[in-house]
Design an enzyme around this catalytic site. Structure first.
Site, mmCIF file in Angstrom:
data_model
loop_
_atom_site.group_PDB
_atom_site.id
_atom_site.type_symbol
_atom_site.label_atom_id
_atom_site.label_comp_id
_atom_site.label_asym_id
_atom_site.label_seq_id
_atom_site.Cartn_x
_atom_site.Cartn_y
_atom_site.Cartn_z
ATOM 1 N N ASP A 39 1.423 4.806 2.324
ATOM 2 C CA ASP A 39 1.029 5.405 3.593
ATOM 3 C C ASP A 39 1.394 6.884 3.634
ATOM 4 O O ASP A 39 2.535 7.252 3.318
ATOM 5 C CB ASP A 39 1.759 4.693 4.743
ATOM 6 N N ASP B 173 0.856 -1.180 0.000
ATOM 7 C CA ASP B 173 0.000 0.000 0.000
ATOM 8 C C ASP B 173 0.895 1.234 0.000
ATOM 9 O O ASP B 173 2.117 1.113 -0.079
ATOM 10 C CB ASP B 173 -0.918 0.000 1.245
ATOM 11 N N ASP C 165 -3.278 4.390 2.757
ATOM 12 C CA ASP C 165 -3.619 4.747 4.139
ATOM 13 C C ASP C 165 -3.326 6.223 4.355
ATOM 14 O O ASP C 165 -2.215 6.688 4.073
ATOM 15 C CB ASP C 165 -2.766 3.942 5.136
HETATM 16 P P1 GTP Z 1 4.169 -2.498 3.028
HETATM 17 O O1 GTP Z 1 2.995 -1.592 3.049
HETATM 18 O O2 GTP Z 1 3.771 -3.934 3.067
HETATM 19 O O3 GTP Z 1 5.107 -2.196 1.933
HETATM 20 O O4 GTP Z 1 5.013 -2.271 4.393
HETATM 21 P P2 GTP Z 1 4.830 -1.126 5.463
HETATM 22 O O5 GTP Z 1 6.015 -1.180 6.341
HETATM 23 O O6 GTP Z 1 4.522 0.176 4.815
HETATM 24 O O7 GTP Z 1 3.597 -1.662 6.315
HETATM 25 P P3 GTP Z 1 2.182 -0.998 6.665
HETATM 26 O O8 GTP Z 1 1.666 -0.151 5.567
HETATM 27 O O9 GTP Z 1 1.307 -2.125 7.102
HETATM 28 O O10 GTP Z 1 2.455 -0.143 7.950
HETATM 29 C C1 GTP Z 1 3.288 1.008 7.971
HETATM 30 C C2 GTP Z 1 3.570 1.419 9.380
HETATM 31 O O11 GTP Z 1 2.384 1.886 10.020
HETATM 32 C C3 GTP Z 1 4.082 0.268 10.252
HETATM 33 O O12 GTP Z 1 5.135 0.740 11.039
HETATM 34 C C4 GTP Z 1 2.932 -0.084 11.142
HETATM 35 O O13 GTP Z 1 3.376 -0.505 12.398
HETATM 36 C C5 GTP Z 1 2.203 1.235 11.246
HETATM 37 N N1 GTP Z 1 0.763 1.014 11.473
HETATM 38 C C6 GTP Z 1 -0.073 0.294 10.717
HETATM 39 N N2 GTP Z 1 -1.317 0.306 11.243
HETATM 40 C C7 GTP Z 1 -1.252 1.066 12.364
HETATM 41 C C8 GTP Z 1 -2.218 1.477 13.358
HETATM 42 O O14 GTP Z 1 -3.386 1.120 13.300
HETATM 43 N N3 GTP Z 1 -1.782 2.307 14.331
HETATM 44 C C9 GTP Z 1 -0.490 2.729 14.396
HETATM 45 N N4 GTP Z 1 -0.130 3.547 15.386
HETATM 46 N N5 GTP Z 1 0.442 2.345 13.497
HETATM 47 C C10 GTP Z 1 0.072 1.526 12.502
HETATM 48 MN MN MN Z 2 2.708 0.437 3.772
HETATM 49 MN MN MN Z 3 -0.401 0.836 5.600
#
Ligand code: GTP
Ligand code: MN
Ligand code: MN
Length: 366
Positions: free
Chosen positions: A206, A204, A290
């Site tokens: 972020d 995704d 996100d």
């Molecule tokens: P990919 O998206 O798979 O490429 O990896 P990513 O590291 O970007 O993972 P992800 O998008 O799932 O999460 C990004 C960061 O946001 C991570 O450090 C998660 O711990 C954090 N995160 C995800 N969901 C939440 C939440 O509901 N609350 C908080 N505080 N942090 C979150």
């Molecule tokens: Mn991500």
């Molecule tokens: Mn995410």
């Protein structure tokens, strides 16, 4: 043959947040095996076992050279009996028999397929499997009631399981920037998650949104979402108040302004460039995005908390609690000894409060 002097070279800190973990992994054969077992444990709601495998995988990612013999691992932290057995198997046989049998198991395959649907977690997938549903076709035929997220997830299944590229992340970044500029001048957008850590692809994209004037960010998310919707950029969106307070491991009780902290899970409709147009002639693709809005006073904590990796974040919080008697969240850092919040305007300050050497995002790929 490895000499004793070379064996002694690996000296690795036990917390992932004390280590520099780049994307340059010299032991992907081992980390792939351990990560798969971690994933399988998580899919089966065995969280303790999942974390143990994640920690072992992260330790191996941080090693500066390729491991070729078990003797090199002597004295290293984070490697439990089970992980060592898996590593030994891979070193001796090229593959781990446990990994191979997991990959081939009907249950693992079904869990992967079903949780590959946006909006479907391990518990839902498990329930469906117990009802005899192992794949998308069986799910469609079953007449199961799907919620709005799951319907969208099923509809865009292939797109959402196709990795997002950095170019696509940048294109979405421009759209998000345009959206916030249109609804509130001066708003800032920061790319977080894996792309901030330098990953070339992600599941995704972020983003964290804030405004330099505290309080101006209130009510921003619904306006941004409305703008995106009006321009036809959204295939799905669900905005929720941040549930961090309610989550069972949410340590720091943040200041009262935390109820402004909002999150939007969305699916963007991204128009493809000419080069990306495929045989299907589809000129757009679905991408998971996100969005999080943070007040500027919590921005440094939010950036740190949303940059990841997930294990790096978990280890930061464990370090804060166990080694410093502090509680870290994406909102704040609370010092339980001094009984006060520690203010910060940069990630560097937060690492300093925690008594940790600063680790830049590109070295948080634990
Ligand atoms: P990919 O998206 O798979 O490429 O990896 P990513 O590291 O970007 O993972 P992800 O998008 O799932 O999460 C990004 C960061 O946001 C991570 O450090 C998660 O711990 C954090 N995160 C995800 N969901 C939440 C939440 O509901 N609350 C908080 N505080 N942090 C979150
Ligand atoms: Mn991500
Ligand atoms: Mn995410």
């Amino acid at each position: 043959q490895i000499s004793e002097a070379e064996v002694a070279l690996f000296s690795v800190s036990s917390y992932a947040c004390q280590r520099r973990t780049t994307l340059d992994n010299h032991n992907s054969n081992l980390t792939d095996a351990l990560s798969l077992l971690a994933e399988n444990a998580e899919l089966n709601n065995e969280d303790g076992r999942g974390v143990a495998f994640r920690r072992a995988a992260a330790l191996m990612k941080a090693l500066p050279t390729q491991v070729i013999s078990m003797s090199q691992l002597r004295g290293l932290p984070c490697l439990g009996e089970h992980s060592l057995r898996v590593i030994k198997d891979v070193l001796e046989n090229g593959v781990s028999s446990e990994v191979e049998s997991t990959k081939q198991s009907k249950r693992y395959k079904a869990l992967k397929i079903l949780t590959g649907i946006f909006g479907v977690g391990a518990k839902t997938a498990d329930r469906w499997i117990r009802e005899g549903i192992y794949n998308l076709e069986q799910l469609r035929d079953s007449g199961q009631t799907l919620n709005r997220a799951q319907k969208s997830g099923l509809e865009h299944y292939d797109d959402l399981n196709e990795p997002v590229t950095k170019a696509e992340a940048d294109a979405i970044g421009e759209i998000v920037q345009k959206a916030v500029d249109s609804v509130l001048t001066g708003s800032q957008v920061a790319l977080t998650g894996g792309f901030r850590r330098g990953k070339l692809t992600g599941h995704d994209v972020d983003f964290l949104i804030t405004h330099p004037e505290e309080g101006k960010e209130v009510g921003l998310m619904p306006k941004v979402v409305a703008w995106l919707e009006s321009q036809g950029f959204l295939l799905y969106q669900k905005t929720t108040r941040n549930s961090y307070l309610e989550s069972k491991d949410g340590p720091a009780r943040p200041a009262s302004n935390m109820d402004r902290f909002e999150r939007c899970f969305s699916i963007f409709k991204l128009t493809k460039g000419k080069e990306q147009e495929t045989a299907s002639h589809k000129i757009w693709r679905a991408v998971r995005v996100d969005l999080v809005v943070s007040p500027i006073s919590q921005f440094a904590f939010a950036v740190l908390g949303w940059t990841g990796s997930k294990l790096f974040e978990r280890e930061l919080r464990r370090w804060a609690g166990h080694e410093k008697n502090m509680s870290l969240s994406s909102h704040a850092l609370f010092d339980n000894t001094q009984n006060k919040y520690l203010r910060a305007t940069s990630e560097e300050e937060i690492f300093a409060y925690l008594g940790l050497e600063y680790i830049p995002p590109s070295e948080r790929n634990a």
